[in-house]
Scaffold this motif. Sequence first.
Motif, short mmCIF file in Angstrom:
data_model
loop_
_atom_site.label_atom_id
_atom_site.label_comp_id
_atom_site.label_asym_id
_atom_site.label_seq_id
_atom_site.Cartn_x
_atom_site.Cartn_y
_atom_site.Cartn_z
N ILE A 1 5.91 -0.50 -7.06
CA ILE A 1 4.55 -1.14 -7.73
C ILE A 1 4.49 -1.18 -9.10
O ILE A 1 4.82 -0.15 -9.58
N SER B 1 4.44 -7.09 -3.04
CA SER B 1 5.09 -5.95 -2.41
C SER B 1 4.37 -5.25 -1.18
O SER B 1 4.93 -4.80 -0.11
N HIS B 2 3.13 -5.48 -1.18
CA HIS B 2 2.29 -5.07 0.03
C HIS B 2 2.50 -6.14 1.09
O HIS B 2 2.54 -5.84 2.46
N PHE C 1 5.13 3.50 -0.87
CA PHE C 1 4.88 2.58 -2.15
C PHE C 1 4.85 3.62 -3.42
O PHE C 1 4.21 4.65 -3.30
#
Length: 313
Positions: free
Chosen positions: A33, A43-44, A59
């Motif tokens: 992240i 990314s999520h 993460f």
Amino acid sequence: MKLRTISLAVAVSAACSTSVAAADSSDPIVIPIHNWSSQIVMSHVVGQIFESMGNNVEFVTTDSQAVYESVRLGDVTLELEVWEGAFGASFRAALEKGGLHDAGDHDAVTREDWWYPMWTKDACPGLPSWEALNDCADLFATAETGSKGRYLDGPVDWLKHGQERVAALGMNFQVVNAGSAAALWAEIGAAEADKKPVVVFNWTPNFAEAVWPGEFVEFPVWVDGCDKDPAVGPNPDALYDCGNPANGYLKKAAWDGMEGKWPAAYGVLSKISFTNPQIAEMAKFVDIDEMEPEEAAEAWLEANESVWQSWLN
Ligand code: TMO
């Protein structure tokens, strides 16, 4: 949410019944992240897709240049936003050392460079040429920069050579690094009421283009080698005498060991491709709508089911 889980389960079981691929490792896929909104939301989004497939995901917040060394070593599994302008050099350096690879391009075309809101051009009508900007340097002078114009660059981990470009082109500007992306938006927002001329780092795709009409400054066109060979670019004695690519790539990068360890997740990664409007919307969810990145990812997945479903087959 429920719909998404059900249709994902159907898609995954369909894939399993027709394939003999080895199962993914239960070790976490490590997703980095960084410090701009689209990257965090994307990314999520991808992490939630992997989790829906039964993978574990972790993460980690990392420096956006050093991450290429981490991916190369397998400490981090992948990178979803390799922007050519900011990270091309670090990505190429890691590629040469070995251990990570190019996992394909997104559909998006990117640009990252000096940028101004359109009211700035009223005060400096020769824009967008960099020479015209330089002739207007006085307009951008501040107490902090004295007689030089102030250029608010991104945080230090994005672009390393702003002041060197200024020197290579003989510009009367001083580069000041913002502490965060939010400081860039605050600078533009504060200038808006009085239509004060400002020049700041900005990029596309981003939410900002829907909020503030503006333009990138046109520097000497980027040529490969401008950051490696002084002979490239208009100043024969200097590096960094070019703008960033005006039609840059946005790539995915992966650790070479990912495919063997998480073959199903790797197969999805290789198909993932986001467009300019999709990436701008991810940023908007956070920077305008003030959603948390995880919430923004859920909202994006719900609204774009047909897009990501196609990556699971
Ligand atoms: C790395 N960035 C997209 C903020 O220029």
